[in-house]
Design a protein around this motif. Structure first.
Motif, PDB file in Angstrom:
ATOM      1  N   ALA A  88       0.839  -1.215   0.000  1.00 26.73           N
ATOM      2  CA  ALA A  88       0.000   0.000   0.000  1.00 26.73           C
ATOM      3  C   ALA A  88       0.860   1.246   0.000  1.00 26.73           C
ATOM      4  CB  ALA A  88      -0.924  -0.001   1.222  1.00 26.73           C
ATOM      5  N   LEU A  89       1.981   1.215   0.781  1.00 29.05           N
ATOM      6  CA  LEU A  89       2.870   2.372   0.831  1.00 29.05           C
ATOM      7  C   LEU A  89       3.500   2.642  -0.519  1.00 29.05           C
ATOM      8  CD1 LEU A  89       4.362   4.537   2.411  1.00 29.05           C
ATOM      9  CD2 LEU A  89       6.080   2.828   3.046  1.00 29.05           C
ATOM     10  N   ILE A  90       3.948   1.578  -1.185  1.00 24.68           N
ATOM     11  CA  ILE A  90       4.544   1.733  -2.516  1.00 24.68           C
ATOM     12  C   ILE A  90       3.534   2.283  -3.503  1.00 24.68           C
ATOM     13  CG2 ILE A  90       5.524   0.474  -4.469  1.00 24.68           C
ATOM     14  CD1 ILE A  90       6.804  -1.411  -2.414  1.00 24.68           C
ATOM     15  N   THR A  91       2.309   1.734  -3.445  1.00 27.47           N
ATOM     16  CA  THR A  91       1.261   2.213  -4.354  1.00 27.47           C
ATOM     17  C   THR A  91       0.977   3.687  -4.114  1.00 27.47           C
ATOM     18  OG1 THR A  91       0.283   0.028  -4.405  1.00 27.47           O
ATOM     19  CG2 THR A  91      -1.123   1.866  -5.104  1.00 27.47           C
ATOM     20  N   ALA A  92       0.913   4.091  -2.821  1.00 29.73           N
ATOM     21  CA  ALA A  92       0.656   5.497  -2.497  1.00 29.73           C
ATOM     22  C   ALA A  92       1.746   6.383  -3.034  1.00 29.73           C
ATOM     23  CB  ALA A  92       0.524   5.664  -0.981  1.00 29.73           C
ATOM     24  N   CYS A  93       3.007   5.924  -2.902  1.00 29.94           N
ATOM     25  CA  CYS A  93       4.129   6.711  -3.408  1.00 29.94           C
ATOM     26  C   CYS A  93       4.050   6.880  -4.918  1.00 29.94           C
ATOM     27  CB  CYS A  93       5.449   6.037  -3.039  1.00 29.94           C
ATOM     28  SG  CYS A  93       5.835   6.132  -1.262  1.00 29.94           S
ATOM     29  N   GLN A  94       3.614   5.835  -5.589  1.00 27.34           N
ATOM     30  CA  GLN A  94       3.548   5.903  -7.046  1.00 27.34           C
ATOM     31  C   GLN A  94       2.404   6.784  -7.524  1.00 27.34           C
ATOM     32  OE1 GLN A  94       3.252   1.727  -7.915  1.00 27.34           O
ATOM     33  NE2 GLN A  94       5.464   1.498  -8.175  1.00 27.34           N
ATOM     34  N   ASN A  95       1.321   6.828  -6.740  1.00 27.20           N
ATOM     35  CA  ASN A  95       0.135   7.564  -7.182  1.00 27.20           C
ATOM     36  C   ASN A  95       0.156   9.025  -6.759  1.00 27.20           C
ATOM     37  OD1 ASN A  95      -0.873   5.263  -8.352  1.00 27.20           O
ATOM     38  ND2 ASN A  95      -2.125   4.674  -6.560  1.00 27.20           N
ATOM     39  N   ASP A  96       0.948   9.390  -5.757  1.00 23.67           N
ATOM     40  CA  ASP A  96       0.995  10.762  -5.256  1.00 23.67           C
ATOM     41  C   ASP A  96       2.063  11.549  -6.016  1.00 23.67           C
ATOM     42  OD1 ASP A  96       1.115  13.126  -3.924  1.00 23.67           O
ATOM     43  OD2 ASP A  96       1.177  12.247  -1.913  1.00 23.67           O
ATOM     44  N   PRO A  97       1.663  12.499  -6.877  1.00 25.13           N
ATOM     45  CA  PRO A  97       2.653  13.218  -7.693  1.00 25.13           C
ATOM     46  C   PRO A  97       3.521  14.156  -6.881  1.00 25.13           C
ATOM     47  CG  PRO A  97       0.494  14.193  -7.946  1.00 25.13           C
ATOM     48  CD  PRO A  97       0.292  12.943  -7.116  1.00 25.13           C
ATOM     49  N   ASP A  98       3.108  14.496  -5.637  1.00 23.69           N
ATOM     50  CA  ASP A  98       3.850  15.476  -4.861  1.00 23.69           C
ATOM     51  C   ASP A  98       4.878  14.848  -3.924  1.00 23.69           C
ATOM     52  OD1 ASP A  98       2.508  17.609  -5.958  1.00 23.69           O
ATOM     53  OD2 ASP A  98       0.858  17.424  -4.543  1.00 23.69           O
ATOM     54  N   ILE A  99       4.863  13.520  -3.794  1.00 26.11           N
ATOM     55  CA  ILE A  99       5.761  12.906  -2.828  1.00 26.11           C
ATOM     56  C   ILE A  99       7.183  12.873  -3.358  1.00 26.11           C
ATOM     57  CG2 ILE A  99       5.572  10.499  -3.584  1.00 26.11           C
ATOM     58  CD1 ILE A  99       5.307   9.804  -0.555  1.00 26.11           C
ATOM     59  N   ASP A 100       8.132  13.108  -2.468  1.00 30.07           N
ATOM     60  CA  ASP A 100       9.546  13.080  -2.827  1.00 30.07           C
ATOM     61  C   ASP A 100      10.087  11.703  -2.475  1.00 30.07           C
ATOM     62  OD1 ASP A 100      12.217  13.391  -3.209  1.00 30.07           O
ATOM     63  OD2 ASP A 100      12.460  15.102  -1.862  1.00 30.07           O
ATOM     64  N   ILE A 101      10.338  10.874  -3.462  1.00 27.71           N
ATOM     65  CA  ILE A 101      10.736   9.494  -3.212  1.00 27.71           C
ATOM     66  C   ILE A 101      12.143   9.403  -2.641  1.00 27.71           C
ATOM     67  CG2 ILE A 101       9.216   8.583  -4.998  1.00 27.71           C
ATOM     68  CD1 ILE A 101      11.639   8.370  -6.830  1.00 27.71           C
ATOM     69  N   THR A 102      12.883  10.516  -2.644  1.00 22.23           N
ATOM     70  CA  THR A 102      14.245  10.491  -2.096  1.00 22.23           C
ATOM     71  C   THR A 102      14.293  11.000  -0.658  1.00 22.23           C
ATOM     72  OG1 THR A 102      14.794  12.718  -2.829  1.00 22.23           O
ATOM     73  CG2 THR A 102      15.159  10.921  -4.399  1.00 22.23           C
ATOM     74  N   LYS A 103      13.155  11.329  -0.086  1.00 21.26           N
ATOM     75  CA  LYS A 103      13.199  11.980   1.226  1.00 21.26           C
ATOM     76  C   LYS A 103      13.673  11.046   2.337  1.00 21.26           C
ATOM     77  CE  LYS A 103       8.349  11.181   2.479  1.00 21.26           C
ATOM     78  NZ  LYS A 103       7.078  11.855   2.811  1.00 21.26           N
ATOM     79  N   LEU A 104      13.517   9.717   2.149  1.00 21.03           N
ATOM     80  CA  LEU A 104      13.959   8.793   3.172  1.00 21.03           C
ATOM     81  C   LEU A 104      15.480   8.743   3.282  1.00 21.03           C
ATOM     82  CD1 LEU A 104      11.448   5.858   2.553  1.00 21.03           C
ATOM     83  CD2 LEU A 104      11.357   7.641   4.309  1.00 21.03           C
ATOM     84  N   THR A 105      16.159   9.071   2.198  1.00 18.81           N
ATOM     85  CA  THR A 105      17.618   9.071   2.211  1.00 18.81           C
ATOM     86  C   THR A 105      18.195  10.472   2.277  1.00 18.81           C
ATOM     87  OG1 THR A 105      17.744   9.093  -0.201  1.00 18.81           O
ATOM     88  CG2 THR A 105      17.699   6.939   0.868  1.00 18.81           C
ATOM     89  N   ALA A 106      17.329  11.473   2.199  1.00 20.80           N
ATOM     90  CA  ALA A 106      17.819  12.857   2.155  1.00 20.80           C
ATOM     91  C   ALA A 106      18.544  13.254   3.424  1.00 20.80           C
ATOM     92  CB  ALA A 106      16.671  13.820   1.894  1.00 20.80           C
ATOM     93  N   GLU A 107      18.164  12.621   4.563  1.00 22.58           N
ATOM     94  CA  GLU A 107      18.790  12.988   5.825  1.00 22.58           C
ATOM     95  C   GLU A 107      20.299  12.719   5.812  1.00 22.58           C
ATOM     96  OE1 GLU A 107      17.367  14.555   8.231  1.00 22.58           O
ATOM     97  OE2 GLU A 107      15.411  14.556   7.268  1.00 22.58           O
ATOM     98  N   THR A 108      20.725  11.771   5.013  1.00 20.38           N
ATOM     99  CA  THR A 108      22.137  11.414   5.005  1.00 20.38           C
ATOM    100  C   THR A 108      22.870  11.939   3.782  1.00 20.38           C
ATOM    101  OG1 THR A 108      21.644   9.306   3.905  1.00 20.38           O
ATOM    102  CG2 THR A 108      21.661   9.315   6.312  1.00 20.38           C
ATOM    103  N   ASP A 109      22.167  12.646   2.890  1.00 18.30           N
ATOM    104  CA  ASP A 109      22.808  13.166   1.689  1.00 18.30           C
ATOM    105  C   ASP A 109      23.759  14.302   2.059  1.00 18.30           C
ATOM    106  OD1 ASP A 109      21.631  11.444  -0.052  1.00 18.30           O
ATOM    107  OD2 ASP A 109      19.981  12.792  -0.585  1.00 18.30           O
TER     108      ASP A 109
END
Length: 288
Positions: free
Chosen positions: A27-48
């Protein structure tokens, strides 16, 4: 027998937990794919590292993804506030706001940047963006012209503080435009009074144009309107002076032809009076 049931229950519980986790993950993956505003890199952004975030912001900006670009620059400002890249991200975020038509946000960002880094290599650019943001908000001459005053102030700072920058020429152009708007506003109000035969009020507005905005495209008409106003009041010496200054600076103008005919209808002709404020102001005009 009881032990066997207990083991089966534990096994079933583990299976159920795995199924629930799998469904939730799907469900989380589907939500990420369907939401045009979500930043898929935000989970790793903290360490960038800062340079990665900055380059990601530039890449998004170049691809036309201004929303993603802004998020990268804002993340950089939050996560690495004292880095060189954070300084660059602040001015780039101001540019993104300007590009998106968020002019007040651009003004706020550039104001913050200039307070923090007034002598940096990008300070001229930040000041220029601020001027552009004010310029974009200048309304028609029938409306309040405070944005024009702000645009002049911001662009004049580009000219005065950063005279060797590449933005000076366009800043001067924007200043001329804003001054034309201010002069146009004065003309609009002056014509309003003239139509109602409130000649003193009209003269005051036209005088402001001639004295304060001598190199704008409104001066030609302002002089002609002064001829008209003074003539209607019976102050013929000032009417003649206004016509003479108009003819000296704009001899081929239709406004001058009309003013000349108006004076001629009363047996008068253009003649400059040296003691007139119009004669003194005329020396500052374009054609003087």
């Amino acid at each position: 027998m009881v032990l066997a049931v207990s083991v089966d229950l534990k096994k079933s519980a583990r299976v159920f937990a795995v199924v629930v986790a799998a469904v939730a993950g799907s469900a989380l993956i589907t939500a990420c794919q369907n939401d045009p505003d979500i930043d898929i890199t935000k989970l790793t952004a903290e360490t960038d590292p800062p340079e990665v975030l900055y380059n990601q912001g530039l890449a998004n900006l170049n691809a036309g993804k201004t929303g993603e670009a802004a998020r990268k620059f804002e993340a950089l400002d939050r996560q690495h506030p004292f880095s060189e890249y954070a300084r660059k991200a602040l001015v780039m975020n101001a540019f993104v706001s300007y590009r998106n038509g968020q002019y007040q946000e651009a003004i706020n960002a550039t104001g913050r940047y200039l307070n923090l880094y007034p002598q940096s290599e990008d300070a001229a650019y930040a000041q220029y963006i601020q001027g552009l943001a004010y310029t974009k908000q200048i309304p028609a001459v029938t409306q309040d012209q405070k944005p024009a005053l702000k645009a002049i102030e911001a662009m004049q700072a580009v000219v005065d503080k950063y005279p060797d920058s590449q933005y000076v020429e366009d800043a001067q152009s924007k200043i001329r435009f804003a001054r034309d708007q201010l002069a146009g506003k004065e003309m609009q109000v002056g014509r309003y009074y003239l139509e109602r035969k409130e000649y003193l009020a009209a003269v005051s507005r036209f005088r402001t144009v001639v004295e304060q905005y001598p190199n704008t495209n409104q001066v030609e008409e302002a002089l002609a309107r002064l001829v008209e106003s003074y003539y209607a009041m019976g102050v013929t010496s000032e009417a003649q002076t206004a016509a003479a200054v108009l003819g000296h600076n704009y001899p081929d103008s239709q406004w001058y032809n009309d003013s000349f005919k108006l004076l001629q209808s009363g047996g008068l002709e253009p003649r400059e009076s040296g003691g007139s404020w119009i004669a003194r102001a005329g020396k500052k005009l374009i054609g003087a």
